[in-house]
Design a protein around this motif. Structure first.
Motif, short mmCIF file in Angstrom:
data_model
loop_
_atom_site.label_atom_id
_atom_site.label_comp_id
_atom_site.label_asym_id
_atom_site.label_seq_id
_atom_site.Cartn_x
_atom_site.Cartn_y
_atom_site.Cartn_z
N GLY A 25 0.82 -1.22 0.00
CA GLY A 25 0.00 0.00 0.00
C GLY A 25 0.84 1.26 0.00
O GLY A 25 0.54 2.23 -0.70
N ARG A 26 1.93 1.25 0.75
CA ARG A 26 2.82 2.42 0.78
C ARG A 26 3.53 2.60 -0.57
O ARG A 26 3.78 3.72 -0.99
N VAL A 28 2.37 1.70 -3.54
CA VAL A 28 1.41 2.07 -4.58
C VAL A 28 0.87 3.48 -4.35
O VAL A 28 0.76 4.27 -5.27
N ASP A 29 0.51 3.80 -3.11
CA ASP A 29 -0.09 5.09 -2.80
C ASP A 29 0.53 5.62 -1.52
O ASP A 29 -0.05 5.53 -0.44
N PRO A 30 1.75 6.17 -1.60
CA PRO A 30 2.44 6.58 -0.38
C PRO A 30 1.74 7.74 0.34
O PRO A 30 1.13 8.59 -0.27
N TRP A 31 1.86 7.72 1.66
CA TRP A 31 1.33 8.81 2.46
C TRP A 31 2.22 10.02 2.34
O TRP A 31 3.40 9.93 2.08
N GLY A 33 2.22 12.46 0.23
CA GLY A 33 2.56 12.91 -1.12
C GLY A 33 2.03 14.31 -1.35
O GLY A 33 1.81 15.09 -0.42
N ASP A 34 1.83 14.66 -2.58
CA ASP A 34 1.29 15.97 -2.91
C ASP A 34 -0.10 16.13 -2.32
O ASP A 34 -0.89 15.19 -2.28
N PRO A 36 -3.92 17.08 -2.17
CA PRO A 36 -4.94 17.04 -3.22
C PRO A 36 -5.31 18.46 -3.65
O PRO A 36 -5.34 19.39 -2.83
#
Length: 48
Positions: A25-26, A28-31, A33-34, A36
């Protein structure tokens, strides 16, 4: 195999599964990030 050994083995296996899922999960979709994008702004007319 005793009941205690089975329970400990099960808990270790569950911890390993959750650790792998967390790692994937990290990746694929790391915490962190940019941020929203917010909603598009509304253009306001300037008055003088």
């Amino acid at each position: 195999m005793t009941t205690g050994t089975r329970i400990v083995g099960f808990l270790i296996a569950m911890a390993a599964v959750f650790a792998v899922a967390f790692g994937v999960g990290r990746a694929v979709d790391p915490w962190g990030g940019d941020a929203p994008a917010g909603p598009p702004g509304v253009h306001q007319q300037h008055t003088e």
